[in-house]
Write a protein that holds these residues in place. Structure first.
Motif, PDB file in Angstrom:
ATOM      1  N   ARG A  87      36.562  36.371  21.035  1.00 22.68           N
ATOM      2  CA  ARG A  87      36.699  37.982  20.905  1.00 22.68           C
ATOM      3  C   ARG A  87      35.645  38.908  21.521  1.00 22.68           C
ATOM      4  O   ARG A  87      35.387  40.081  20.938  1.00 22.68           O
ATOM      5  CB  ARG A  87      36.546  38.153  19.229  1.00 22.68           C
ATOM      6  N   SER A  88      35.057  38.279  22.479  1.00 22.07           N
ATOM      7  CA  SER A  88      33.963  38.878  23.355  1.00 22.07           C
ATOM      8  C   SER A  88      34.944  40.206  24.266  1.00 22.07           C
ATOM      9  O   SER A  88      36.225  39.876  24.500  1.00 22.07           O
ATOM     10  CB  SER A  88      33.160  38.131  24.197  1.00 22.07           C
ATOM     11  N   HIS A  89      34.136  40.820  24.978  1.00 19.23           N
ATOM     12  CA  HIS A  89      34.856  41.901  25.658  1.00 19.23           C
ATOM     13  C   HIS A  89      34.099  42.086  27.146  1.00 19.23           C
ATOM     14  O   HIS A  89      33.208  42.731  27.206  1.00 19.23           O
ATOM     15  CB  HIS A  89      34.889  43.327  24.883  1.00 19.23           C
ATOM     16  N   PRO A  90      34.008  40.889  27.946  1.00 19.78           N
ATOM     17  CA  PRO A  90      33.428  40.942  29.029  1.00 19.78           C
ATOM     18  C   PRO A  90      33.911  41.710  30.192  1.00 19.78           C
ATOM     19  O   PRO A  90      35.044  42.448  29.961  1.00 19.78           O
ATOM     20  CB  PRO A  90      33.576  39.624  29.605  1.00 19.78           C
ATOM     21  N   LYS A  91      33.261  42.275  31.016  1.00 18.23           N
ATOM     22  CA  LYS A  91      33.692  42.932  32.154  1.00 18.23           C
ATOM     23  C   LYS A  91      34.582  41.892  32.967  1.00 18.23           C
ATOM     24  O   LYS A  91      34.337  40.703  33.286  1.00 18.23           O
ATOM     25  CB  LYS A  91      32.419  43.309  32.932  1.00 18.23           C
ATOM     26  N   PHE A  92      35.650  42.331  33.452  1.00 15.95           N
ATOM     27  CA  PHE A  92      36.390  41.427  34.383  1.00 15.95           C
ATOM     28  C   PHE A  92      37.293  42.119  35.385  1.00 15.95           C
ATOM     29  O   PHE A  92      37.576  43.383  35.350  1.00 15.95           O
ATOM     30  CB  PHE A  92      37.252  40.391  33.550  1.00 15.95           C
ATOM     31  N   SER A  93      37.635  41.663  36.354  1.00 14.93           N
ATOM     32  CA  SER A  93      38.464  41.979  37.484  1.00 14.93           C
ATOM     33  C   SER A  93      39.650  41.162  37.512  1.00 14.93           C
ATOM     34  O   SER A  93      39.613  39.965  37.236  1.00 14.93           O
ATOM     35  CB  SER A  93      37.665  42.011  38.827  1.00 14.93           C
ATOM     36  N   ALA A  94      40.803  41.453  38.355  1.00 18.05           N
ATOM     37  CA  ALA A  94      41.981  40.761  38.309  1.00 18.05           C
ATOM     38  C   ALA A  94      42.390  41.224  39.969  1.00 18.05           C
ATOM     39  O   ALA A  94      42.209  41.990  40.567  1.00 18.05           O
ATOM     40  CB  ALA A  94      42.884  41.344  37.568  1.00 18.05           C
ATOM     41  N   HIS A  95      42.827  39.958  40.567  1.00 14.01           N
ATOM     42  CA  HIS A  95      43.150  39.688  41.926  1.00 14.01           C
ATOM     43  C   HIS A  95      44.602  38.814  41.966  1.00 14.01           C
ATOM     44  O   HIS A  95      44.524  37.953  41.398  1.00 14.01           O
ATOM     45  CB  HIS A  95      42.216  39.099  42.897  1.00 14.01           C
ATOM     46  N   LEU A  96      45.208  39.171  43.025  1.00 14.22           N
ATOM     47  CA  LEU A  96      46.116  38.059  43.471  1.00 14.22           C
ATOM     48  C   LEU A  96      45.568  37.075  44.255  1.00 14.22           C
ATOM     49  O   LEU A  96      44.523  37.202  45.032  1.00 14.22           O
ATOM     50  CB  LEU A  96      47.006  38.820  44.716  1.00 14.22           C
ATOM     51  N   TYR A  97      46.044  35.755  43.856  1.00 17.18           N
ATOM     52  CA  TYR A  97      45.479  34.466  44.236  1.00 17.18           C
ATOM     53  C   TYR A  97      46.365  34.198  45.505  1.00 17.18           C
ATOM     54  O   TYR A  97      47.511  33.659  45.114  1.00 17.18           O
ATOM     55  CB  TYR A  97      45.221  33.648  43.512  1.00 17.18           C
ATOM     56  N   ASN A  98      45.576  33.892  46.661  1.00 19.17           N
ATOM     57  CA  ASN A  98      46.282  33.453  47.740  1.00 19.17           C
ATOM     58  C   ASN A  98      45.757  32.349  48.491  1.00 19.17           C
ATOM     59  O   ASN A  98      44.707  32.455  48.991  1.00 19.17           O
ATOM     60  CB  ASN A  98      46.679  34.706  48.812  1.00 19.17           C
ATOM     61  N   GLN A  99      46.662  31.057  48.499  1.00 21.44           N
ATOM     62  CA  GLN A  99      46.099  29.767  49.113  1.00 21.44           C
ATOM     63  C   GLN A  99      44.607  29.824  48.923  1.00 21.44           C
ATOM     64  O   GLN A  99      43.851  29.580  49.953  1.00 21.44           O
ATOM     65  CB  GLN A  99      46.486  30.068  50.723  1.00 21.44           C
TER      66      GLN A  99
END
Length: 145
Positions: A87-99
């Protein structure tokens, strides 16, 4: 005087517990898209924890950690809701993952990721950061026409 001592001990315990983690690894991630939970995988991580001494763990992911993942079929431009098992709220980022490498960044707002609009199969990489360390997670979606 005893009350003052007890108060001091309680404050010290609170301070120590808020600055450190007793968990030996990062929490799991839960991703929901269109009210459906999707399979997620934890990748590499670095994590520090405290239990009478400071200890660090570094775990590398297999180079094939995303290849056999189940893909959730979704509509274009859907939003994925991200939550963590502790139930934590870390900072996060999201990226497309390619090869086996990080690709273009996806929009993140609070605990949601805006997923791609073009039809296709995508692996999404989440990189989360806490005071105790960081961890990579992945999930896969198939954007329908």
């Amino acid at each position: 005087m005893k009350k003052l001592g007890l108060l001091f001990v309680c404050m010290m315990l609170f301070t120590v517990s808020s600055c450190t983690s007793l968990s030996t690894e990062p929490p799991n991630v839960h991703v929901t898209v269109q009210h459906k939970k999707t399979e997620t995988r934890k990748g590499g991580y670095e994590w520090s924890y405290w239990l009478f001494s400071r200890t660090s763990v570094v775990a590398d992911a297999s180079s094939q950690w995303t290849e056999t993942m189940h893909r959730l079929s979704i509509d274009p431009g859907q939003k994925a809701t991200v939550s963590f098992s502790d139930r934590s709220h870390p900072k996060f980022s999201a990226h497309l993952y390619n090869q086996h490498r990080k690709g273009s960044m996806l929009p993140v707002h609070k605990n949601t990721i805006t997923l791609p609009t073009k039809p296709g199969i995508y692996v999404i990489l989440i990189q989360a950061h806490w005071r105790s360390g960081k961890s990579d997670y992945a999930f896969s979606v198939n954007v329908d026409k």
